[in-house]
Design a protein around this motif. Structure first.
Motif, PDB file in Angstrom:
ATOM      1  N   VAL A   2       0.868  -1.179   0.000  1.00  0.00           N
ATOM      2  CA  VAL A   2       0.000   0.000   0.000  1.00  0.00           C
ATOM      3  C   VAL A   2       0.895   1.215   0.000  1.00  0.00           C
ATOM      4  N   GLN A   3       0.644   2.107  -0.926  1.00  0.00           N
ATOM      5  CA  GLN A   3       1.379   3.359  -0.963  1.00  0.00           C
ATOM      6  C   GLN A   3       0.475   4.470  -0.443  1.00  0.00           C
ATOM      7  N   LEU A   4       1.031   5.272   0.456  1.00  0.00           N
ATOM      8  CA  LEU A   4       0.279   6.368   1.060  1.00  0.00           C
ATOM      9  C   LEU A   4       0.982   7.687   0.753  1.00  0.00           C
ATOM     10  N   VAL A   5       0.206   8.658   0.319  1.00  0.00           N
ATOM     11  CA  VAL A   5       0.772   9.967   0.002  1.00  0.00           C
ATOM     12  C   VAL A   5      -0.072  11.047   0.671  1.00  0.00           C
ATOM     13  N   GLU A   6       0.565  11.792   1.582  1.00  0.00           N
ATOM     14  CA  GLU A   6      -0.124  12.880   2.264  1.00  0.00           C
ATOM     15  C   GLU A   6      -0.004  14.176   1.477  1.00  0.00           C
ATOM     16  N   MET A  34      -7.093   3.100   9.531  1.00  0.00           N
ATOM     17  CA  MET A  34      -6.177   4.190   9.215  1.00  0.00           C
ATOM     18  C   MET A  34      -5.992   5.115  10.410  1.00  0.00           C
ATOM     19  N   ALA A  35      -4.914   5.853  10.364  1.00  0.00           N
ATOM     20  CA  ALA A  35      -4.633   6.775  11.462  1.00  0.00           C
ATOM     21  C   ALA A  35      -3.783   7.944  10.979  1.00  0.00           C
ATOM     22  N   CYS A  96       0.207   9.819   7.701  1.00  0.00           N
ATOM     23  CA  CYS A  96      -0.882   8.857   7.726  1.00  0.00           C
ATOM     24  C   CYS A  96      -0.294   7.452   7.747  1.00  0.00           C
ATOM     25  N   ALA A  97      -1.055   6.540   8.326  1.00  0.00           N
ATOM     26  CA  ALA A  97      -0.596   5.175   8.492  1.00  0.00           C
ATOM     27  C   ALA A  97      -1.756   4.210   8.313  1.00  0.00           C
ATOM     28  N   ALA A  98      -1.421   3.017   7.841  1.00  0.00           N
ATOM     29  CA  ALA A  98      -2.434   2.000   7.585  1.00  0.00           C
ATOM     30  C   ALA A  98      -2.103   0.725   8.339  1.00  0.00           C
TER      31      ALA A  98
END
Length: 124
Positions: A2-6, A34-35, A96-98
């Motif tokens: 999973v890629q997360l981009v803020e 999520m957090a 952000c975190a998953a």
């Protein structure tokens, strides 16, 4: 993976508002709780808010209750953090975190994926 981009960070005056976004790609976003965390210079990364896979269940640390709102749009693979009445001491990098399925403790070590962070600076 999973890629997360803020996105959405920036400079704001005390009392102002910002909305952070966290865009996810990769595996099924709705499978992950999520957090949002934040880390100020010289301090440990700390939980700000978290929400369940459906977005129904939320949790906030006491210091942001009533001012921050965490939400998600599973159709858009995106999570949000609406922040209002910001304070200078909330200047930090926001992450952000998953976590797959559900969050147990909210400890940073529990999470599976992290974004790169977005800087929020609140001027007095």
């Amino acid at each position: 993976q999973v890629q997360l981009v803020e996105s959405g960070g920036g400079l704001v005056q005390a009392g102002g508002s910002l909305r952070l976004s966290c865009a996810a790609s990769g595996r099924t976003f709705s499978s992950y709780a999520m957090a949002w965390f934040r880390q100020a210079p010289g301090k440990e990364r700390a939980l700000v808010a978290r929400l369940s896979r459906s977005g129904v269940s939320t949790y906030y640390v006491d210091s942001v209750k009533g001012r921050f709102t965490i939400s998600r749009d599973n159709a858009k693979n995106t999570m949000y953090l609406q922040m209002s009445n910001l304070k200078p001491e909330e200047t930090a990098v926001y992450y952000c975190a998953a976590k797959y399925f559900s969050i147990v403790s909210g400890d940073p070590g529990e999470f599976d994926y992290w974004g790169q962070g977005t800087q929020v600076t609140v001027s007095s």
